[in-house]
Design an enzyme around this catalytic site. Structure first.
Site, PDB file in Angstrom:
ATOM      1  N   LYS A   1       0.849  -1.201   0.000  1.00  0.00           N
ATOM      2  CA  LYS A   1       0.000   0.000   0.000  1.00  0.00           C
ATOM      3  C   LYS A   1       0.877   1.242   0.000  1.00  0.00           C
ATOM      4  O   LYS A   1       1.902   1.277   0.675  1.00  0.00           O
ATOM      5  CB  LYS A   1      -0.908  -0.028   1.241  1.00  0.00           C
ATOM      6  CG  LYS A   1      -1.974   1.061   1.260  1.00  0.00           C
ATOM      7  CD  LYS A   1      -2.865   0.923   2.494  1.00  0.00           C
ATOM      8  CE  LYS A   1      -3.962   1.973   2.498  1.00  0.00           C
ATOM      9  NZ  LYS A   1      -4.829   1.868   3.696  1.00  0.00           N
TER      10      LYS A   1
ATOM     11  N   SER B   1      -9.800   1.849   2.770  1.00  0.00           N
ATOM     12  CA  SER B   1      -8.919   2.556   1.853  1.00  0.00           C
ATOM     13  C   SER B   1      -7.896   1.647   1.161  1.00  0.00           C
ATOM     14  O   SER B   1      -7.349   2.049   0.130  1.00  0.00           O
ATOM     15  CB  SER B   1      -8.176   3.651   2.624  1.00  0.00           C
ATOM     16  OG  SER B   1      -7.272   3.077   3.542  1.00  0.00           O
TER      17      SER B   1
ATOM     18  N   SER C   1     -10.048  -0.291   7.007  1.00  0.00           N
ATOM     19  CA  SER C   1      -9.409  -0.143   5.690  1.00  0.00           C
ATOM     20  C   SER C   1      -8.698  -1.381   5.141  1.00  0.00           C
ATOM     21  O   SER C   1      -8.323  -1.395   3.974  1.00  0.00           O
ATOM     22  CB  SER C   1      -8.416   1.017   5.726  1.00  0.00           C
ATOM     23  OG  SER C   1      -9.102   2.231   5.567  1.00  0.00           O
TER      24      SER C   1
END
Lengths: 96, 483
Positions: free
Chosen positions: B78, B153, B177
Site C-alpha cells: 500500500k 482505503s 481499511s
C-alpha cells in the site's frame, strides 16, 4: 442541526492552513453541520464517571537509553525538499 | 497456469526445491499485472526493473536463504508504507514526487525475508475513504465487477490479491481499511491487535488507531505474512513487547467447543438481507464444526462511527499538519510563508482529506474540545469495555465485515455521512484495539460477502484457527473473479 456558520468554517480553515472558494465554504458549512449533528448522538450517553481512552494498550513512559546514534545525512534530509540552498531548506522570508 | 494462483507455501516449496526460479515467478506476477491492471487499476507505481534484478540475485541465493518462508514471493505494498527509493505518495498529489529515505519497519523485515516488491498500490488519499474513489490518481475497480468499488482505503491491496496479481499485499486499517476491501473483493484481510505490528514508516493518519496488516487469498498465507511483520520495534513506542507466537500452528487446531458470540447489533437494520443470509449460513457451518454460537450485545457499538469521526479526524488534523510544502511535497508558491502553506495544502489535498482536517481542527479548537474530542474519548472507553466484557466469556465475536457488498462507483461519493456509516461494523474494533479478520463467506448478487472474526488482544491465532477451519469446510476462498 448543529449551528456551524460560514464564519466558523472560515476560522477553522485558517487554523488548518487551508483556503476555500465561496462554493467550497458553503459545501463545508453544510456538510460539517450534518456530521457534527450526527456526532451529537454521543450526548445520549452519560459519561460523567468514565475515564477517557487516550491509548488502548497498557504501555507507559517508553524510554530508550540516551545514546548517540547515526542520524540522517544532510543530503538525505534535503532530498525531498522542494527548494534548498547552501545545504538548507529554502523558504520565503518570514521577516520583512 | 499462472504461479499467481498458488499459495505462498506451494510457491515456497517450488522455489526451495529449485523447481522454479524466483525470476520466473516474478515475471509471472508482472505478466498477470499487464493482463488485468488496465481493467482494475490496482497499482500506482510498478518497479519492474529493480524487482527483476532482485529476482535474479535471489536465484543465486536459493541454497543460502531458500528456507525463508517468503523468499522470492512477490508482494504489493500500500502506498502509505515507506519503501526506500520507491516513490510513496499516499495517493496524494501533494506527495507526487516523494522518494522515501527510510524503509518502514515492516519493509525492513520483509526485505530481510527476501520478498520481491513488485510495486505500490492505490488507496484513498492518506487512507481516508471506503471506496478508493478518494485517490488523487485513479479509481481502482472491483475485480468481481468493474462497475463496483473495491472498498477502501486499502482497495488496491485487496483488488491486486483478488485479481491474482500477487500472492500477498500489505494494507493499513484505521477504521476498517483492510477488512472492508477484503470483504468487498473476496479475500482474507487481517487487522492485527493495536501494537502488534510496528507503525514506523507508515504515514500516520490516526496514530491511536492505525495498524498495518496482510491481505491474502487464504488464511494460511495470511499467517505466513503476519509471522514476519509482527513484533516489537524500538522505533514505534506504541508497539507492544509481547512475544510473537507461531501463527501457522493455529491451522492445526479444531474449533470443537469454541465459544462464538454474535452481537445482535451486527445483524440489525442496515445490514443487507443477502449479507445476513451468508453470515447465518456460515454460523451453521461453524456450529456443524462443533462451535457454540450465542447471541450477545455490544450496546455502545452504535456510537462508534460518531466517536471515530471525531477522534480519527482530530488525530489526522494534527498528523497532516506536517504537509506544508517545506521539507517535502509539491510546494505551491504564495505571497508569504503562511500563503505557501495554504496554497500547498489547498491544491495538494483532495476534498475528503480537507473535510477530515476541517472536522478535526474544529473538534480540537477552543470551546469544542471537551464537548467533542473528550466526549468521544470517553465513549471509546465504553466501547472497549463492551468488547472486554463479551470476550471474557467468549473466544471470538462474529458478524459481517460490512453491512453491504461492494457498491457502485459514484453511488456514495456525494454523501460523506453515508460513506462513513459503511464502516459501522469495523470501526468499533479499531476503537477497542482488538484484532479482527475478514474471511470470504459467499456471494450476494454476484459480489463477495466477508465474515468478520474479532478476538482478544494478541490472540490473532484464534481468528486464524476459526477462519482456517471454516475455509477448509467451504469453497469460498477458492473462488476467483473472471477477468
Amino acid at each position: 442541526m448543529a449551528k456551524i456558520t460560514k464564519e466558523e468554517v472560515e476560522h477553522v480553515a485558517d487554523l488548518a492552513r487551508l483556503k476555500f472558494s465561496e462554493e467550497e465554504k458553503e459545501m463545508f458549512t453544510e456538510q460539517m453541520g450534518k456530521i457534527i449533528t450526527y456526532a451529537e448522538r454521543l450526548n445520549d450517553l452519560n459519561t460523567e464517571d468514565v475515564e477517557p481512552t487516550t491509548h488502548v494498550m497498557n504501555v507507559h513512559n517508553v524510554l530508550r537509553a540516551d545514546e548517540e546514534r547515526p542520524s540522517v545525512s544532510r543530503e538525505e534530509a534535503l532530498k525531498n525538499a522542494p527548494a534548498s540552498k547552501d545545504g538548507q531548506v529554502e523558504v520565503p522570508s518570514v521577516l520583512d | 497456469m499462472s504461479f499467481m494462483e498458488e499459495s505462498i507455501s506451494s510457491l515456497h516449496e517450488k522455489i526451495k526445491n529449485k523447481e522454479v526460479k524466483v525470476s520466473e515467478i516474478t515475471e509471472s506476477a508482472y505478466q498477470r499485472i499487464q493482463e488485468v491492471d488496465d481493467s482494475i487499476n490496482a497499482f500506482l507505481t510498478l518497479d519492474e526493473s529493480n524487482a527483476m534484478s532482485k529476482a535474479s540475485e535471489l536465484d543465486e541465493k536459493v541454497a543460502e536463504n531458500g528456507d525463508q518462508p517468503l523468499f522470492g514471493i512477490p508482494a504489493g505494498i500500500k502506498d502509505n508504507i515507506m519503501t526506500a527509493g520507491l516513490k510513496t505518495t499516499c495517493a496524494s498529489q501533494l506527495l507526487d514526487d516523494f522518494d522515501p529515505i527510510h524503509n518502514a519497519t515492516v519493509m525492513e523485515r520483509l526485505n530481510e525475508q527476501n520478498i520481491i516488491t513488485v510495486g505500490k498500490l492505490n488507496m484513498d488519499e492518506f487512507a481516508m475513504g471506503s471506496s478508493n474513489e478518494n485517490s488523487g490518481y485513479h479509481v481502482t475497480k472491483n475485480p468481481w465487477n468493474t462497475d463496483y468499488v473495491p472498498g477502501g482505503s486499502s482497495g488496491g491491496s485487496a483488488a491486486a490479491v483478488a485479481a491474482g496479481q500477487v500472492p500477498f499485499t500489505l494494507g493499513s486499517d484505521t477504521g476498517g481499511s483492510i477488512r472492508q476491501p477484503a470483504s468487498f473483493c473476496g479475500v482474507v484481510g487481517l487487522k492485527p491487535t493495536y501494537g502488534r505490528v510496528s507503525r514506523y514508516g507508515l504515514v500516520a493518519f490516526a496514530s491511536s488507531l492505525d495498524q498495518i496488516g496482510p491481505i491474502t487469498r487464504t488464511v494460511e498465507d495470511n499467517a505466513y505474512v503476519l509471522q514476519q511483520i509482527a513484533g516489537h520495534d524500538d522505533r514505534d513506542s506504541t508497539s507492544v513487547d509481547v512475544s510473537v507466537p507461531n501463527y501457522l500452528s493455529a491451522m492445526e487446531g479444531n474449533i470443537n467447543g469454541l465459544r462464538i458470540a454474535v452481537p445482535k447489533e451486527f445483524l440489525e437494520e442496515g445490514v443487507d438481507a443477502g449479507v445476513k443470509e451468508q453470515i447465518q449460513t456460515a454460523i451453521k457451518t461453524l456450529e456443524g464444526l462443533g462451535a457454540e454460537v450465542n447471541e450477545v450485545s455490544l450496546p455502545n457499538s452504535q456510537y462508534a462511527v460518531a466517536a471515530y469521526y471525531i477522534l480519527a479526524s482530530s488525530e489526522a488534523s494534527a498528523n497532516l499538519a506536517r504537509f506544508d510544502g517545506i521539507r517535502y511535497g509539491v510546494r505551491k508558491d504564495g505571497d508569504d510563508l503562511i500563503d505557501v502553506y495554504k496554497n500547498t495544502r489547498s491544491e495538494g489535498f483532495g476534498e475528503e482529506v480537507k473535510r477530515r482536517i476541517m472536522l478535526g481542527t474544529f473538534a480540537l479548537s477552543t470551546g469544542y474540545y471537551d464537548a467533542y474530542y473528550k466526549k468521544a474519548q470517553k465513549v471509546r472507553t465504553l466501547i472497549r469495555e463492551d468488547f472486554n466484557q463479551v470476550l471474557h466469556s467468549y473466544d471470538v465475536i462474529l458478524g459481517p465485515t460490512a453491512p453491504t457488498t461492494a457498491f457502485k462507483i459514484g453511488d456514495n461519493i456525494n454523501d460523506p455521512l453515508t460513506m462513513y456509516t459503511n464502516d459501522i461494523l469495523t470501526i468499533p474494533v479499531n476503537l477497542a484495539g482488538n484484532p479482527a479478520l475478514s474471511v470470504p463467506c459467499g456471494f450476494s448478487n454476484g459480489l463477495p460477502v466477508g465474515m468478520q472474526l474479532i478476538g482478544k488482544p494478541f490472540e490473532e491465532r484464534i481468528l486464524y484457527r476459526v477462519a482456517h477451519a471454516y475455509e477448509q469446510a467451504t469453497e469460498h476462498t477458492k473462488e476467483r473473479p473472471a477477468l
